[in-house]
Scaffold this motif. Structure first.
Motif, PDB file in Angstrom:
ATOM      1  N   ALA A 139      40.744   9.973   5.857  1.00  0.00           N
ATOM      2  CA  ALA A 139      41.984  10.530   6.389  1.00  0.00           C
ATOM      3  C   ALA A 139      41.739  11.835   7.144  1.00  0.00           C
ATOM      4  O   ALA A 139      42.226  12.010   8.272  1.00  0.00           O
ATOM      5  N   LEU A 140      40.979  12.757   6.547  1.00  0.00           N
ATOM      6  CA  LEU A 140      40.701  14.031   7.201  1.00  0.00           C
ATOM      7  C   LEU A 140      39.857  13.826   8.448  1.00  0.00           C
ATOM      8  O   LEU A 140      40.094  14.456   9.485  1.00  0.00           O
ATOM      9  N   THR A 141      38.876  12.948   8.383  1.00  0.00           N
ATOM     10  CA  THR A 141      38.023  12.684   9.547  1.00  0.00           C
ATOM     11  C   THR A 141      38.844  12.183  10.725  1.00  0.00           C
ATOM     12  O   THR A 141      38.689  12.657  11.862  1.00  0.00           O
ATOM     13  N   LEU A 142      39.720  11.213  10.494  1.00  0.00           N
ATOM     14  CA  LEU A 142      40.524  10.669  11.586  1.00  0.00           C
ATOM     15  C   LEU A 142      41.467  11.720  12.150  1.00  0.00           C
ATOM     16  O   LEU A 142      41.699  11.766  13.369  1.00  0.00           O
ATOM     17  N   ARG A 143      42.008  12.586  11.300  1.00  0.00           N
ATOM     18  CA  ARG A 143      42.887  13.640  11.809  1.00  0.00           C
ATOM     19  C   ARG A 143      42.113  14.619  12.680  1.00  0.00           C
ATOM     20  O   ARG A 143      42.603  15.067  13.722  1.00  0.00           O
ATOM     21  N   ILE A 144      40.891  14.947  12.272  1.00  0.00           N
ATOM     22  CA  ILE A 144      40.064  15.856  13.079  1.00  0.00           C
ATOM     23  C   ILE A 144      39.744  15.223  14.433  1.00  0.00           C
ATOM     24  O   ILE A 144      39.858  15.869  15.482  1.00  0.00           O
ATOM     25  N   LEU A 145      39.348  13.949  14.414  1.00  0.00           N
ATOM     26  CA  LEU A 145      38.987  13.279  15.661  1.00  0.00           C
ATOM     27  C   LEU A 145      40.192  13.061  16.567  1.00  0.00           C
ATOM     28  O   LEU A 145      40.043  12.957  17.793  1.00  0.00           O
ATOM     29  N   ALA A 146      41.389  12.989  15.980  1.00  0.00           N
ATOM     30  CA  ALA A 146      42.592  12.792  16.784  1.00  0.00           C
ATOM     31  C   ALA A 146      43.091  14.079  17.421  1.00  0.00           C
ATOM     32  O   ALA A 146      43.805  14.046  18.433  1.00  0.00           O
ATOM     33  N   LEU A 147      42.719  15.225  16.849  1.00  0.00           N
ATOM     34  CA  LEU A 147      43.306  16.489  17.267  1.00  0.00           C
ATOM     35  C   LEU A 147      43.058  16.862  18.734  1.00  0.00           C
ATOM     36  O   LEU A 147      43.961  17.426  19.358  1.00  0.00           O
ATOM     37  N   PRO A 148      41.880  16.628  19.312  1.00  0.00           N
ATOM     38  CA  PRO A 148      41.721  17.019  20.719  1.00  0.00           C
ATOM     39  C   PRO A 148      42.769  16.406  21.626  1.00  0.00           C
ATOM     40  O   PRO A 148      43.350  17.093  22.474  1.00  0.00           O
ATOM     41  N   ASN A 149      43.051  15.119  21.468  1.00  0.00           N
ATOM     42  CA  ASN A 149      44.043  14.460  22.310  1.00  0.00           C
ATOM     43  C   ASN A 149      45.450  14.977  22.006  1.00  0.00           C
ATOM     44  O   ASN A 149      46.259  15.191  22.913  1.00  0.00           O
ATOM     45  N   ILE A 150      45.737  15.186  20.719  1.00  0.00           N
ATOM     46  CA  ILE A 150      47.045  15.733  20.345  1.00  0.00           C
ATOM     47  C   ILE A 150      47.220  17.135  20.912  1.00  0.00           C
ATOM     48  O   ILE A 150      48.282  17.483  21.452  1.00  0.00           O
ATOM     49  N   ALA A 151      46.167  17.942  20.792  1.00  0.00           N
ATOM     50  CA  ALA A 151      46.235  19.318  21.282  1.00  0.00           C
ATOM     51  C   ALA A 151      46.459  19.355  22.785  1.00  0.00           C
ATOM     52  O   ALA A 151      47.241  20.178  23.290  1.00  0.00           O
ATOM     53  N   VAL A 152      45.798  18.475  23.524  1.00  0.00           N
ATOM     54  CA  VAL A 152      45.977  18.420  24.977  1.00  0.00           C
ATOM     55  C   VAL A 152      47.437  18.131  25.320  1.00  0.00           C
ATOM     56  O   VAL A 152      48.027  18.757  26.214  1.00  0.00           O
ATOM     57  N   THR A 153      48.042  17.187  24.602  1.00  0.00           N
ATOM     58  CA  THR A 153      49.436  16.825  24.867  1.00  0.00           C
ATOM     59  C   THR A 153      50.372  18.007  24.602  1.00  0.00           C
ATOM     60  O   THR A 153      51.250  18.323  25.422  1.00  0.00           O
ATOM     61  N   TRP A 154      50.189  18.683  23.461  1.00  0.00           N
ATOM     62  CA  TRP A 154      51.046  19.798  23.119  1.00  0.00           C
ATOM     63  C   TRP A 154      50.830  20.990  24.049  1.00  0.00           C
ATOM     64  O   TRP A 154      51.801  21.640  24.467  1.00  0.00           O
ATOM     65  N   ARG A 232      38.966  -2.311   2.808  1.00  0.00           N
ATOM     66  CA  ARG A 232      40.288  -1.863   3.232  1.00  0.00           C
ATOM     67  C   ARG A 232      40.223  -0.494   3.910  1.00  0.00           C
ATOM     68  O   ARG A 232      40.905  -0.255   4.909  1.00  0.00           O
ATOM     69  N   GLU A 233      39.414   0.388   3.372  1.00  0.00           N
ATOM     70  CA  GLU A 233      39.255   1.712   3.986  1.00  0.00           C
ATOM     71  C   GLU A 233      38.615   1.586   5.366  1.00  0.00           C
ATOM     72  O   GLU A 233      39.013   2.272   6.311  1.00  0.00           O
ATOM     73  N   SER A 234      37.636   0.715   5.495  1.00  0.00           N
ATOM     74  CA  SER A 234      36.965   0.522   6.780  1.00  0.00           C
ATOM     75  C   SER A 234      37.917  -0.079   7.808  1.00  0.00           C
ATOM     76  O   SER A 234      37.822   0.233   9.002  1.00  0.00           O
ATOM     77  N   GLU A 235      38.817  -0.932   7.370  1.00  0.00           N
ATOM     78  CA  GLU A 235      39.823  -1.481   8.288  1.00  0.00           C
ATOM     79  C   GLU A 235      40.670  -0.360   8.885  1.00  0.00           C
ATOM     80  O   GLU A 235      40.962  -0.361  10.090  1.00  0.00           O
ATOM     81  N   ARG A 236      41.054   0.599   8.057  1.00  0.00           N
ATOM     82  CA  ARG A 236      41.842   1.730   8.550  1.00  0.00           C
ATOM     83  C   ARG A 236      41.032   2.576   9.530  1.00  0.00           C
ATOM     84  O   ARG A 236      41.563   3.066  10.535  1.00  0.00           O
ATOM     85  N   ILE A 237      39.751   2.756   9.231  1.00  0.00           N
ATOM     86  CA  ILE A 237      38.891   3.522  10.136  1.00  0.00           C
ATOM     87  C   ILE A 237      38.783   2.835  11.488  1.00  0.00           C
ATOM     88  O   ILE A 237      38.947   3.467  12.546  1.00  0.00           O
ATOM     89  N   ILE A 238      38.505   1.547  11.487  1.00  0.00           N
ATOM     90  CA  ILE A 238      38.321   0.799  12.737  1.00  0.00           C
ATOM     91  C   ILE A 238      39.607   0.813  13.559  1.00  0.00           C
ATOM     92  O   ILE A 238      39.580   1.015  14.779  1.00  0.00           O
ATOM     93  N   THR A 239      40.746   0.628  12.885  1.00  0.00           N
ATOM     94  CA  THR A 239      42.034   0.686  13.583  1.00  0.00           C
ATOM     95  C   THR A 239      42.255   2.070  14.186  1.00  0.00           C
ATOM     96  O   THR A 239      42.680   2.203  15.337  1.00  0.00           O
ATOM     97  N   GLY A 240      41.954   3.112  13.406  1.00  0.00           N
ATOM     98  CA  GLY A 240      42.131   4.463  13.896  1.00  0.00           C
ATOM     99  C   GLY A 240      41.247   4.777  15.088  1.00  0.00           C
ATOM    100  O   GLY A 240      41.697   5.390  16.067  1.00  0.00           O
TER     101      GLY A 240
END
Length: 316
Positions: A139-154, A232-240
């Motif tokens: 969960a924390l890893t995906l949030r960190i990796l998502a932040l650059p794109n989120i930050a650009v938008t904001w 199940r955890e890996s499925e969430r990672i791949i989707t993310g």
């Protein structure tokens, strides 16, 4: 410089494979920096070292560190306090120190602190051939990796709001003429406005980071075990990763034994199907429990570098 992220559920062996990949790449003659974002301290334990955010040298080609996210959060908050105090020094209406003291405990601060460390690594550690990242749980890893794109938008939205503020200032300036004597003349041109300059700097910084994460020199490897919870955890990672358009380059079915063949087949087929677009590597279970477990005979790096498989026994 190339980068490799090992991601996965807690306990699947991310730290072990991160350590192994870093060691094998260094033994192949590459300059390698391995850094852990995982508060469990496993990377240091594997090498028998107590790591901090200061580099520790294993040998001529391999350096290690562990991101201190608490300290990074403090620096992140203090930096923003200093910037705002400088920008708004003309008013005493804000007691910024009072507000920012509680921000350390606010949602998202840890993720943004990790993001600043990640950006700094990419910007400053350019003398290395590879940087290997040992990541925290999913969960924390995906949030960190998502932040650059989120930050650009904001930030883009904030820049548009700030430009509107400057346009209104300009209109008021034209209507009212000079400001009262002893007052403070606020900037109304973009080139004079420190807020726009800071936002534009951050915008470029995060655009560059997001491009780096999506680029051909970055690889993300998912680590899992041949069991239901790991699947199940890996499925969430791949989707993310698919949602973020980040490059999943390889998958490691770790702690594999022949007795687990049927379970491994089921998990791998569920995650990747029969026709696999990425290499799925079964890593043999190593139950030695030794600190130097990173000196694995099995080649971890071939699936990530596109090179031929090596045997590491004679080099250990």
């Amino acid at each position: 410089m190339k980068s490799i992220f090992f991601v996965g559920k807690g306990g699947v062996g991310k730290s072990t494979l991160s350590a192994t990949a870093a060691w094998q790449l260094s033994r192949a003659g590459h300059r390698v920096f391995a850094i852990s974002f995982d508060p469990a301290h496993n990377l240091g334990d594997i090498f028998g070292l107590s790591l901090s955010d200061a580099k520790a040298t294993v040998d001529a080609n391999l350096d290690l560190a562990e991101a201190d996210l608490d300290r990074a959060a403090e620096r992140y908050i203090q930096k923003n306090v200093d910037i705002l105090n400088q920008m708004y020094s003309y008013t005493k209406a804000f007691n910024l120190d009072l507000y920012f003291k509680v921000l350390r405990y606010s949602p998202g601060v840890e993720e943004y602190a990790a993001l600043t460390v990640l950006e700094e690594v990419f910007r400053t550690e350019t003398d290395y051939d590879y940087v290997v990242f040992d990541t925290p749980p999913t969960a924390l890893t995906l949030r960190i990796l998502a932040l650059p794109n989120i930050a650009v938008t904001w930030i883009d939205r904030l820049r548009r709001i700030r430009r509107e503020i400057l346009r209104k200032r300009y209109t008021i300036h034209n209507l009212s003429g000079k400001y009262i004597e002893g007052g403070v003349q606020l900037p109304y041109k973009e080139e004079d406005d420190e807020v726009i300059r800071q936002l534009s700097r951050l915008f470029k910084q995060y655009v560059d980071l997001y491009a780096r994460l999506r680029g051909g020199d970055n690889s993300i490897a998912v680590v899992f075990n041949p069991d239901f919870l790991s699947r199940r955890e890996s499925e969430r990672i791949i989707t993310g990763l698919n949602d973020l358009k980040l490059p999943l380059r390889a998958a490691f079915d770790n702690k594999f034994t022949r007795e687990m063949s049927a379970a491994a087949d089921e998990v791998e087929n569920s995650l990747f199907g029969a026709e696999r677009s990425i290499p799925v590597v079964r890593v043999p279970f190593n139950g030695s429990g030794k600190e130097d477990t990173y000196r694995m005979d099995f080649d971890i790096t071939a699936a990530l570098t596109g090179q031929e498989t090596h045997t590491w026994t004679d080099q250990a």
